[in-house]
Design a protein around this motif. Structure first.
Motif, PDB file in Angstrom:
ATOM      1  N   ARG A 181     108.314  98.953  74.034  1.00 54.64           N
ATOM      2  CA  ARG A 181     109.301  98.633  73.006  1.00 54.64           C
ATOM      3  C   ARG A 181     110.131  97.389  73.326  1.00 54.64           C
ATOM      4  N   TYR A 197     105.540 105.139  65.920  1.00 50.65           N
ATOM      5  CA  TYR A 197     106.832 105.824  65.978  1.00 50.65           C
ATOM      6  C   TYR A 197     106.639 107.320  66.241  1.00 50.65           C
ATOM      7  N   LEU A 248     114.101 106.046  73.005  1.00 57.43           N
ATOM      8  CA  LEU A 248     113.383 105.042  72.215  1.00 57.43           C
ATOM      9  C   LEU A 248     114.359 104.103  71.514  1.00 57.43           C
ATOM     10  N   THR A 281     109.199  95.769  64.927  1.00 59.07           N
ATOM     11  CA  THR A 281     109.213  97.246  64.907  1.00 59.07           C
ATOM     12  C   THR A 281     110.230  97.807  65.893  1.00 59.07           C
ATOM     13  N   SER A 282     110.614  97.005  66.895  1.00 53.90           N
ATOM     14  CA  SER A 282     111.635  97.442  67.853  1.00 53.90           C
ATOM     15  C   SER A 282     112.895  96.593  67.725  1.00 53.90           C
ATOM     16  N   TYR A 317     113.679 103.727  61.930  1.00 59.53           N
ATOM     17  CA  TYR A 317     113.410 104.910  62.765  1.00 59.53           C
ATOM     18  C   TYR A 317     114.623 105.829  62.818  1.00 59.53           C
ATOM     19  N   ASN A 354     105.041 107.953  69.885  1.00 60.43           N
ATOM     20  CA  ASN A 354     106.035 107.681  70.926  1.00 60.43           C
ATOM     21  C   ASN A 354     107.042 108.821  71.029  1.00 60.43           C
ATOM     22  N   THR A 355     107.451 109.319  69.875  1.00 56.97           N
ATOM     23  CA  THR A 355     108.423 110.419  69.866  1.00 56.97           C
ATOM     24  C   THR A 355     107.805 111.707  70.377  1.00 56.97           C
ATOM     25  N   GLY A 370     113.637  97.867  62.818  1.00 59.49           N
ATOM     26  CA  GLY A 370     112.961  99.042  63.370  1.00 59.49           C
ATOM     27  C   GLY A 370     113.938 100.137  63.744  1.00 59.49           C
TER      28      GLY A 370
END
Length: 646
Positions: A629, A556, A450, A474-475, A483, A559-560, A479
Motif C-alpha cells: 500500500r 481491498y 490498512l 488506490t492507496s 475504503y 487485503n482486509t 482510496g
C-alpha cells in the motif's frame, strides 16, 4: 521512520595525490563510491584508472590457504605499514605455498589414518577366515565377493536352496547385517550377481593381501598408532609455522584487505590529462571531519551537495532507527531498503509485527520460552532473528496474561483476575460467544492498519512530490475515502443500527472517490504538471480500467480478509492446546507422570510449530497487505568502503 541525511561529494585533484585521497576516503569508513558518469553524463574524454583489482588474486589465494588452517586472523590497523605491491604479491605466494605444503602433509596423514581405520573395521568382520585374502581373490575359475547382507535377506536365501551356486558363508554378524562371502563360477557369475543384487548385497572393498584377516588385523593395529603419530607431527609443524608467523601474516593480510577495498574506489575514479575525479556519498554527520582531512592534501578541490538536491542520482540509503526498532531493519533490508525520499517502514514494522505476533501467539508460558530462546540466539549465536523473537516473546506474554493462558492452562490466572475484581478471566477464547468477537476484532485490526498504510502512502507521495499518487491512487486520499466510507457504512448499518448509506453518502463518499481512482492515471499526470496527460484513446483506457477496477475492488477485500488469520491463530492456538490436554487426560490423571509428559511434549511441539507459522504469517501480512500500500523498497543500500578491524 527516517533515513540518515546524506551528502554527495566530488573530489577533484592532481594524479600525484590520488593515493593520498583514496587512503583518506578509505580510512574514513563512511565513503560510498559511485560511478562518475552517474554525476557527469559527458565523460567521453575521461579514462578509467583501473579496470582490474590487482590485489584480488594475492588476497584470494592467501585467504584460501589460511581458511584451511581453521584459524582466525583478525584484521588490524596497518596505516603505518606500506609494502609495495611486489612485496605483497611475493609474501602471498610464499606463504600460500608453505601453508599448502603443510596442509597437504596433514591431509595425507589424516587420509592414511582414516583408510587404515576403515580397512581395520572391514577386515574385522572376516576375522574367522583362516585363509590369505589375496589367494581367495586371485582364483582362476571362481570369483569371490566379500560384503554384507541384511538379516532379512539372509533368510530369503532359502528361496534359492535348489541352486547349488547360491550360498553365502557368514563370517560375523552385527545387529542388522551378516558379513561374509559368496563364490560363483566365472561362467555363472552374472546370474549369481543379479540374485545377490536383488537381495541388496553390499560389496566390500576388501584389500588384497598375502596375510590372513587375523594377521591383517594385527598389522593394522600396529600401523594405526604410527599413522596417528604422523598426523600429530604434521599438525604440530603447521601450528609451529602459524605461531611463528601469526603477526606477520596478520599485517600482510590486513594490508591486502585494505588495498583491495581501496582499489574499489580507484576502479570508479576517472582520469583526464593529469587530473582525476572521484565521486560518492557520505553521511552528513561525517562531512566536517572528512572535509578537514581532504583539505590538507594539496591540489584537491571538494564539492558537497545535499542528497535532497541529487535525487536523480539515486542517493544510497542508511537506515536510522531507535534502539527498539533497529532489530527489524533485518526485515526491511530483506524486502529492500527505501528510496532516499521514501519513508523508512522499520518502526512501523517493529510496532505492528510485535503486537500482531503477541495476539496470535498469546500464552504467558510459551511466550517466556520464545523470549528466552530469542535472547540466547541474539546474545550467544549473534543471530539477527533472535533480536526479533525476544520482543515478540514479551508481547506474547502480555497478551497471554490478558487471555489468561499459561502453557495452555486456560484458567491458571483466574485467581489474579478475581483479585482484580473480575468474576472470571475477561476473555475466554474457546467460549462460543467470544468466537465472533475475536474474528471481528481481527478484521478491525486489519482495517485500521490498512488505513494507516494508506496514510503513509499519502505522506510519502507528497514528500516525493507525486501529487497524483497521493490524491487519486488506490492507496491515496481517494482510496482512503472509498475504503473507509464502505467499511464505516457497513459497520453502522449492520452493527450499530445507524442508517448512513443514504444517496448523498454513497454518491459523495463512495462513487465519487471510485471515479477518481478509475481516472487516477490521467488525473495524476494532470496535477503533476505533465503536458501529455490524456490517454491515447479514452475508449481503450475505459475498457482496460473496467477490468483493472475489478482487481482493485478484490484487492481491498482480500487485503482486509487476510487479517482473519490473526483471529484464526488465536483460536487455533487454544484448540491445539486443548487437543494436548485431551491426549494427556487419556493417558493419566492430572499430576501423573504420563499426563505431565504429554503436556510437556505437547507444549514443545506447539511452541516450535506455532512460533514458525506465526512468524511467517505476520511477515506475510507486513509484506503483502501493508507494504503493497505504501512502500516500494527500491532504494540502494549505503555500502561504504570499510575495513572491519578487530
Amino acid at each position: 521512520m527516517a533515513v540518515s541525511s546524506m551528502q554527495a561529494v566530488n573530489v577533484i585533484g592532481l594524479m600525484d595525490h590520488i593515493d593520498e585521497v583514496i587512503t583518506v576516503l578509505g580510512e574514513s569508513g563512511v565513503f560510498h563510491p559511485d560511478e562518475v558518469d552517474n554525476f557527469y553524463p559527458d565523460v567521453k574524454d575521461f579514462t578509467h584508472l583501473q579496470t582490474k583489482n590487482s590485489y584480488a588474486e594475492p588476497l584470494t589465494n592467501l585467504k584460501s590457504a589460511l581458511n584451511q588452517t581453521k584459524r582466525s586472523f583478525p584484521l588490524t590497523d596497518v596505516s603505518d605499514f606500506s609494502p609495495s605491491f611486489e612485496e605483497l604479491e611475493s609474501f602471498s605466494k610464499e606463504t600460500t605455498a608453505e601453508i599448502d605444503k603443510l596442509i597437504d602433509a596433514r591431509e595425507t596423514a589424516a587420509k592414511d589414518l582414516a583408510n587404515a581405520k576403515q580397512n581395520l573395521s572391514v577386515v574385522q568382520h572376516f576375522s574367522g577366515l583362516d585363509v590369505q585374502i589375496e589367494k581367495v581373490l586371485g582364483t582362476k575359475f571362481v570369483t569371490a565377493r566379500f560384503g554384507r547382507l541384511s538379516k532379512d535377506s539372509v533368510q530369503k536365501l532359502e528361496v534359492y536352496k535348489d541352486n547349488e551356486f547360491v550360498d553365502f558363508a557368514v563370517c560375523t554378524e552385527d545387529k542388522t547385517h551378516s558379513w561374509g562371502v559368496y563364490f560363483a563360477p566365472n561362467d555363472k557369475l552374472d546370474e549369481i550377481d543379479k540374485i545377490f543384487e536383488g537381495l541388496y548385497f553390499e560389496p566390500t572393498d576388501l584389500v588384497g593381501t598375502d596375510e590372513t584377516p587375523a594377521q591383517k588385523i594385527e598389522s593394522y593395529k600396529s600401523e594405526i598408532p604410527q599413522l596417528e603419530q604422523q598426523l600429530s607431527s604434521a599438525e604440530k609443524e603447521l601450528d609451529k609455522y602459524l605461531d611463528e608467523n601469526t603477526e606477520r601474516i596478520t599485517r600482510y593480510l590486513s594490508k591486502l584487505e585494505e588495498l583491495y577495498l581501496y582499489a574499489g574506489i580507484r576502479s570508479k575514479a576517472l582520469q583526464h590529462n593529469n587530473s582525476f575525479i572521484i565521486v560518492g556519498w557520505i553521511p552528513t554527520e561525517n562531512k566536517k571531519q572528512l572535509k578537514k582531512r581532504l583539505k590538507k592534501i594539496r591540489s584537491v578541490e571538494l564539492d558537497f551537495s545535499d542528497a535532497k538536491n541529487e535525487m536523480d542520482k539515486r542517493p544510497p540509503v542508511k537506515l536510522k532507527n531507535i534502539f527498539l526498532a533497529r532489530p527489524f531493519e533485518y526485515y526491511t533490508e530483506m524486502y529492500g531498503v527505501p528510496k532516499y525520499n521514501e519513508i523508512d517502514p522499520t518502526l512501523f514494522v517493529a510496532i505492528t509485527y510485535v503486537i500482531i505476533f503477541g495476539i496470535m501467539f498469546a500464552d504467558l508460558g510459551q511466550g517466556l520460552c520464545i523470549a528466552i530462546a530469542g535472547l540466547i540466539m541474539w546474545k550467544l549465536k549473534k543471530m539477527p532473528i533472535g533480536r526479533i523473537l525476544f520482543p515478540c516473546g514479551i508481547s506474547a506474554m502480555v497478551f497471554g496474561t490478558l487471555f489468561g493462558s499459561v502453557f495452555g492452562f486456560e484458567h491458571a490466572l483466574d485467581p489474579m483476575f478475581v483479585r482484580l475484581g473480575f468474576n472470571e478471566k475477561p476473555i475466554e477464547v474457546m467460549a462460543p460467544e467470544f468466537t465472533m468477537t475475536i474474528i471481528f476484532t481481527a478484521v478491525g485490526i486489519g482495517v485500521f492498519l490498512l488505513i494507516v498504510a494508506m496514510c503513509l502512502n499519502v505522506y510519502t507521495s507528497f514528500r516525493q512530490k507525486n501529487y497524483g499518487k497521493a490524491l487519486f491512487s488506490t492507496s491515496g486520499v481517494a482510496g482512503i475515502l472509498f475504503y473507509g466510507s464502505i467499511v464505516f457504512g457497513l459497520v453502522a448499518e449492520l452493527f450499530l443500527g445507524i442508517h448512513v448509506m443514504t444517496l448523498p453518502y454513497i454518491l459523495g463518499l463512495i462513487v465519487l472517490p471510485f471515479i477518481l481512482i478509475f481516472f487516477s492515471e490521467p488525473l495524476g499526470d494532470l496535477v503533476n504538471g505533465e503536458k501529455d496527460w490524456q490517454p491515447e484513446s479514452w475508449g481503450g483506457y475505459i475498457v482496460e480500467n473496467l477490468f483493472e477496477s475489478i482487481e482493485v475492488l478484490l484487492g481491498y477485500v482480500t487485503n482486509t480478509m487476510s487479517f482473519l488469520r490473526v483471529g484464526a491463530f488465536v483460536l487455533v492456538h487454544a484448540g491445539m492446546m486443548n487437543v494436548v490436554f485431551v491426549l494427556a487426560e487419556s493417558v493419566g490423571n492430572p499430576g501423573s507422570v504420563g499426563f505431565i509428559a504429554i503436556v510437556v511434549v505437547g507444549n514443545i511441539i506447539v511452541t516450535v510449530l506455532e512460533a514458525l507459522l506465526v512468524s511467517i504469517q505476520v511477515l506475510r501480512l507486513e509484506y503483502y497487505e501493508m507494504f503493497s500500500r505504501f512502500y516500494s523498497g527500491e532504494g540502494r543500500p549505503f555500502e561504504p568502503v570499510k575495513i572491519k578491524s578487530e
